[in-house]
Design a protein around this motif. Sequence first.
Motif, PDB file in Angstrom:
ATOM      1  N   ALA A 115       5.555 -19.559  19.929  1.00  0.00           N
ATOM      2  CA  ALA A 115       5.316 -19.348  18.498  1.00  0.00           C
ATOM      3  C   ALA A 115       3.853 -19.597  18.159  1.00  0.00           C
ATOM      4  O   ALA A 115       3.210 -18.810  17.448  1.00  0.00           O
ATOM      5  CB  ALA A 115       6.226 -20.266  17.673  1.00  0.00           C
ATOM      6  N   TYR A 116       3.319 -20.688  18.657  1.00  0.00           N
ATOM      7  CA  TYR A 116       1.930 -21.065  18.381  1.00  0.00           C
ATOM      8  C   TYR A 116       0.975 -20.029  18.979  1.00  0.00           C
ATOM      9  O   TYR A 116      -0.004 -19.628  18.339  1.00  0.00           O
ATOM     10  CB  TYR A 116       1.644 -22.449  18.967  1.00  0.00           C
ATOM     11  N   ALA A 117       1.267 -19.583  20.194  1.00  0.00           N
ATOM     12  CA  ALA A 117       0.416 -18.583  20.851  1.00  0.00           C
ATOM     13  C   ALA A 117       0.401 -17.274  20.067  1.00  0.00           C
ATOM     14  O   ALA A 117      -0.650 -16.631  19.906  1.00  0.00           O
ATOM     15  CB  ALA A 117       0.897 -18.344  22.283  1.00  0.00           C
ATOM     16  N   PHE A 118       1.573 -16.869  19.543  1.00  0.00           N
ATOM     17  CA  PHE A 118       1.635 -15.626  18.770  1.00  0.00           C
ATOM     18  C   PHE A 118       0.856 -15.768  17.468  1.00  0.00           C
ATOM     19  O   PHE A 118       0.125 -14.856  17.065  1.00  0.00           O
ATOM     20  CB  PHE A 118       3.087 -15.232  18.473  1.00  0.00           C
ATOM     21  N   TYR A 119       1.003 -16.921  16.810  1.00  0.00           N
ATOM     22  CA  TYR A 119       0.254 -17.159  15.569  1.00  0.00           C
ATOM     23  C   TYR A 119      -1.249 -17.069  15.844  1.00  0.00           C
ATOM     24  O   TYR A 119      -1.982 -16.405  15.107  1.00  0.00           O
ATOM     25  CB  TYR A 119       0.606 -18.536  14.998  1.00  0.00           C
ATOM     26  N   LYS A 120      -1.694 -17.754  16.884  1.00  0.00           N
ATOM     27  CA  LYS A 120      -3.123 -17.746  17.222  1.00  0.00           C
ATOM     28  C   LYS A 120      -3.600 -16.322  17.514  1.00  0.00           C
ATOM     29  O   LYS A 120      -4.693 -15.920  17.105  1.00  0.00           O
ATOM     30  CB  LYS A 120      -3.373 -18.636  18.444  1.00  0.00           C
ATOM     31  N   GLN A 121      -2.754 -15.562  18.185  1.00  0.00           N
ATOM     32  CA  GLN A 121      -3.104 -14.185  18.512  1.00  0.00           C
ATOM     33  C   GLN A 121      -3.309 -13.350  17.250  1.00  0.00           C
ATOM     34  O   GLN A 121      -4.244 -12.560  17.161  1.00  0.00           O
ATOM     35  CB  GLN A 121      -2.003 -13.574  19.367  1.00  0.00           C
ATOM     36  N   ARG A 122      -2.430 -13.544  16.268  1.00  0.00           N
ATOM     37  CA  ARG A 122      -2.502 -12.741  15.042  1.00  0.00           C
ATOM     38  C   ARG A 122      -3.634 -13.178  14.116  1.00  0.00           C
ATOM     39  O   ARG A 122      -4.105 -12.388  13.296  1.00  0.00           O
ATOM     40  CB  ARG A 122      -1.163 -12.804  14.273  1.00  0.00           C
ATOM     41  N   PHE A 123      -4.061 -14.443  14.205  1.00  0.00           N
ATOM     42  CA  PHE A 123      -5.075 -14.940  13.270  1.00  0.00           C
ATOM     43  C   PHE A 123      -6.412 -15.281  13.933  1.00  0.00           C
ATOM     44  O   PHE A 123      -7.326 -15.743  13.263  1.00  0.00           O
ATOM     45  CB  PHE A 123      -4.549 -16.171  12.521  1.00  0.00           C
ATOM     46  N   ALA A 124      -6.521 -15.051  15.241  1.00  0.00           N
ATOM     47  CA  ALA A 124      -7.765 -15.417  15.933  1.00  0.00           C
ATOM     48  C   ALA A 124      -8.928 -14.513  15.528  1.00  0.00           C
ATOM     49  O   ALA A 124     -10.086 -14.914  15.586  1.00  0.00           O
ATOM     50  CB  ALA A 124      -7.555 -15.356  17.446  1.00  0.00           C
ATOM     51  N   ASP A 125      -8.607 -13.294  15.115  1.00  0.00           N
ATOM     52  CA  ASP A 125      -9.639 -12.312  14.779  1.00  0.00           C
ATOM     53  C   ASP A 125      -9.416 -11.826  13.356  1.00  0.00           C
ATOM     54  O   ASP A 125      -8.415 -11.183  13.061  1.00  0.00           O
ATOM     55  CB  ASP A 125      -9.570 -11.140  15.766  1.00  0.00           C
ATOM     56  N   ALA A 126     -10.362 -12.149  12.461  1.00  0.00           N
ATOM     57  CA  ALA A 126     -10.199 -11.777  11.043  1.00  0.00           C
ATOM     58  C   ALA A 126     -10.693 -10.367  10.755  1.00  0.00           C
ATOM     59  O   ALA A 126     -10.623  -9.916   9.611  1.00  0.00           O
ATOM     60  CB  ALA A 126     -10.931 -12.772  10.155  1.00  0.00           C
ATOM     61  N   ASN A 127     -11.188  -9.673  11.776  1.00  0.00           N
ATOM     62  CA  ASN A 127     -11.641  -8.306  11.559  1.00  0.00           C
ATOM     63  C   ASN A 127     -10.478  -7.442  11.068  1.00  0.00           C
ATOM     64  O   ASN A 127      -9.397  -7.470  11.634  1.00  0.00           O
ATOM     65  CB  ASN A 127     -12.190  -7.716  12.855  1.00  0.00           C
ATOM     66  N   GLY A 128     -10.716  -6.689  10.014  1.00  0.00           N
ATOM     67  CA  GLY A 128      -9.673  -5.821   9.475  1.00  0.00           C
ATOM     68  C   GLY A 128      -8.823  -6.470   8.401  1.00  0.00           C
ATOM     69  O   GLY A 128      -7.993  -5.808   7.780  1.00  0.00           O
ATOM     70  N   PHE A 129      -8.986  -7.783   8.166  1.00  0.00           N
ATOM     71  CA  PHE A 129      -8.259  -8.433   7.078  1.00  0.00           C
ATOM     72  C   PHE A 129      -8.826  -7.982   5.732  1.00  0.00           C
ATOM     73  O   PHE A 129     -10.040  -7.850   5.576  1.00  0.00           O
ATOM     74  CB  PHE A 129      -8.373  -9.960   7.177  1.00  0.00           C
ATOM     75  N   THR A 130      -7.948  -7.752   4.785  1.00  0.00           N
ATOM     76  CA  THR A 130      -8.337  -7.427   3.419  1.00  0.00           C
ATOM     77  C   THR A 130      -7.933  -8.582   2.518  1.00  0.00           C
ATOM     78  O   THR A 130      -6.774  -8.998   2.534  1.00  0.00           O
ATOM     79  CB  THR A 130      -7.641  -6.137   2.931  1.00  0.00           C
ATOM     80  N   PHE A 131      -8.863  -9.103   1.736  1.00  0.00           N
ATOM     81  CA  PHE A 131      -8.561 -10.187   0.814  1.00  0.00           C
ATOM     82  C   PHE A 131      -8.633  -9.676  -0.619  1.00  0.00           C
ATOM     83  O   PHE A 131      -9.597  -9.011  -1.010  1.00  0.00           O
ATOM     84  CB  PHE A 131      -9.549 -11.352   0.990  1.00  0.00           C
ATOM     85  N   VAL A 132      -7.593  -9.977  -1.365  1.00  0.00           N
ATOM     86  CA  VAL A 132      -7.521  -9.586  -2.770  1.00  0.00           C
ATOM     87  C   VAL A 132      -7.442 -10.854  -3.609  1.00  0.00           C
ATOM     88  O   VAL A 132      -6.604 -11.723  -3.352  1.00  0.00           O
ATOM     89  CB  VAL A 132      -6.288  -8.698  -3.046  1.00  0.00           C
ATOM     90  N   LEU A 133      -8.324 -10.979  -4.601  1.00  0.00           N
ATOM     91  CA  LEU A 133      -8.328 -12.138  -5.490  1.00  0.00           C
ATOM     92  C   LEU A 133      -8.220 -11.656  -6.929  1.00  0.00           C
ATOM     93  O   LEU A 133      -8.947 -10.743  -7.348  1.00  0.00           O
ATOM     94  CB  LEU A 133      -9.614 -12.952  -5.326  1.00  0.00           C
TER      95      LEU A 133
END
Length: 282
Positions: free
Chosen positions: A150-168
Amino acid sequence: NDQILINGYHFGGTSLASDEDFTSANLAAGIIGSSGLADFNEIQLEKMLSGKNVNISPYIRELSEGISGSSSPKDFETALQLVYLYFTQPRKDPDIWQSNITQTKSLLANRSLDPTSVFQDTVSSTLSNHNFRRMVTTVERLNSASLDKAYAFYKQRFADANGFTFVLVGSFDVDKIQSLLEKYLGGLPSSGGNETYKDLGIHIPAGQLTKEVHKGIGDKSSVQLVFSGPFEYSDANNLQINALTEVLNIKLIERLREKEGGVYAPGVRSNTAKLPNGRYSI
């Protein structure tokens, strides 16, 4: 006037997990979100945030992952700090994992005795074409899951913020918060990867299917009719589906409850999806 909403998302989600690791991956965000951050466990983190109006948590869905939450304007920097830490220093807590697994197993132990749960589980199984990713998990799958996976998958999905879109959205001055955004969001790790979700091909099967479930001894029944198919996703078509849903709600109540007295609470729900393919269900 005293709130800022935050959502950062990226396509991928549990669709990228193998069947073998899916159960671990599906638990990942909930476990990490309950485990504290960096060197602080959940209780220590709550104490540190005491008195602050801030709520930030990670999520991993089938097609996407992200961070969502809210804060007051004065606690906005704290919210961004939490966002940064969920990317860079997620915490792995074996006690939280074990507590969650034990609690889930205890709920599953009695699930087959509850007629409503048996009915809904049958509906989920049928509508997902018996794909286990959309069905209630089993004790066997929980036993095969692990905190490390579980931890490895989480790290995999969040290790690279490229392509993330933030809406505020909310009460802030763009010029005043820009330096904070540059510091905490601009400082997130990015290696230039470009992953996206995988189309798993899971959708309600075509044709007419009928399933009957007999469970319990009460003089009671539930009926669920589902209509579904391809859908051209657009604002105009969504408005039509919503209007149709409201009309059906009114007509079902008038006919089945008020005129015939045959049911207590008829209701209509609709859902439209844009990804991975345009689909509707009513």
